[in-house]
Design a protein around this motif. Sequence first.
Motif, mmCIF file in Angstrom:
data_model
loop_
_atom_site.group_PDB
_atom_site.id
_atom_site.type_symbol
_atom_site.label_atom_id
_atom_site.label_comp_id
_atom_site.label_asym_id
_atom_site.label_seq_id
_atom_site.Cartn_x
_atom_site.Cartn_y
_atom_site.Cartn_z
ATOM 1 N N ARG A 343 -3.201 -7.021 3.396
ATOM 2 C CA ARG A 343 -3.261 -5.553 3.305
ATOM 3 C C ARG A 343 -2.339 -5.021 2.214
ATOM 4 O O ARG A 343 -1.350 -5.654 1.835
ATOM 5 N N THR A 344 -2.629 -3.813 1.767
ATOM 6 C CA THR A 344 -1.754 -3.123 0.815
ATOM 7 C C THR A 344 -1.058 -1.935 1.472
ATOM 8 O O THR A 344 -0.234 -1.271 0.841
ATOM 9 N N ALA A 345 -1.387 -1.665 2.713
ATOM 10 C CA ALA A 345 -0.718 -0.607 3.493
ATOM 11 C C ALA A 345 -1.020 -0.865 4.965
ATOM 12 O O ALA A 345 -2.025 -1.502 5.302
ATOM 13 N N TYR A 346 -0.156 -0.396 5.822
ATOM 14 C CA TYR A 346 -0.437 -0.484 7.251
ATOM 15 C C TYR A 346 -1.630 0.415 7.568
ATOM 16 O O TYR A 346 -1.677 1.575 7.158
ATOM 17 N N ASP A 347 -2.584 -0.140 8.324
ATOM 18 C CA ASP A 347 -3.820 0.582 8.584
ATOM 19 C C ASP A 347 -4.038 0.886 10.060
ATOM 20 O O ASP A 347 -5.148 1.232 10.469
ATOM 21 N N ALA A 348 -3.006 0.730 10.879
ATOM 22 C CA ALA A 348 -3.101 1.036 12.307
ATOM 23 C C ALA A 348 -1.719 1.433 12.798
ATOM 24 O O ALA A 348 -0.698 1.098 12.187
ATOM 25 N N THR A 349 -1.674 2.142 13.918
ATOM 26 C CA THR A 349 -0.402 2.629 14.438
ATOM 27 C C THR A 349 0.150 1.772 15.566
ATOM 28 O O THR A 349 1.289 1.966 15.983
ATOM 29 N N THR A 350 -0.665 0.839 16.092
ATOM 30 C CA THR A 350 -0.197 -0.029 17.179
ATOM 31 C C THR A 350 -0.303 -1.485 16.748
ATOM 32 O O THR A 350 -1.039 -1.828 15.813
#
Length: 369
Positions: A343-350
Amino acid sequence: MQVSAGQAKLGADQITEAERGLLDFVTIEDGLGPQSSRRHEPDERTDQVRGRLDAVLIASRVAPLTRHIGLVPTVVATHTEPFHISKAIATLDYVSAGRAGLRVRISARPDEAAHFGRRTIRRTDAPDGGQPITELFDEAADYVEVVRRLWDSWEDDAEIRDAATGRFIDRDKLHYIDFEGRFFSVKGPSITPRPPQGQPLVTALAHQTVPYRLVARQADIGYVTPHDADQARAIVAEIRAEQQAAGRAGEPLHVFGDLVVLLDDSEAAARARLDRLDTLAGEPYNSDTRVFTGTAEQLADLLEELATGGLTGFRLRPAVTGHDLPRVTGDLVPELQRRRRFRTAYDATTLRGLLGLTRPANRYATTAA
């Protein structure tokens, strides 16, 4: 490709560094006795660190300092109670806003058993008294089952919080789990509301068939220790077969490969550093898993090769946290991103979301007609 970090001495700075590298989660080691260079008994060394802080408390302390990375402390099932652990991990899930998990492990050390005064444990199943080590894994499986049921013992909307009427809980939405097993008898319900994730992640390290069975029965992630792609393929096949035998064939189960990593600008530099560490320690470094020495590009090649064996991710153990963790985040992660493997960024909050796992339904909730 999923990548997480595991290490015995992760602190706040190291965990925030792992988050900077967009890693899925960190595991935090723990034990019920001092560290030892001997597998099943304490040693008398005073030149190495002995003793550590409680892993669950470390995770709870670090949680407010982070925003995205998952926190997975180790829990020793053999001499602790599932009721207390269920509420501790549920609390961690609240503190971290849905980023908690646990790594369940057993303890077969006689000195730890003696500390609790509960039982002696033998390392084989020979009829010489004590508890067979295979039973410890059966006990751990029941332990996790109790923890999971306690997490579900509150329905998601059990809290009313109606100040006008003075009602805080809808008692019809609290459930006795009434677990009766060989090792535990637990009535419940929990004293902590259902965690934000519903079920925080359960993980376990496994090296052979009996612990593979624990992973297949109860875990969301199993950490395994293959040395090449063929061995990874055989391990994954065995775990999937055990998963089917346990009636979980349709449930998601990640299998992560463990690697100890020493990363440098060249393979020669990494090997030289390992040699210096061996000299300082007075003995060669031994691990339960493969020890990688080389560059980030070489490690990325190895991870891609191992992934062909069916592994869904990796748990990297930095040999020297202060050196190798920044190499993972600063060198390996960009290399994997260049290859479109990370990934290039976090794509989820959990944490469940980061790993592509849905929030499970509550087993006790009834659907209105």
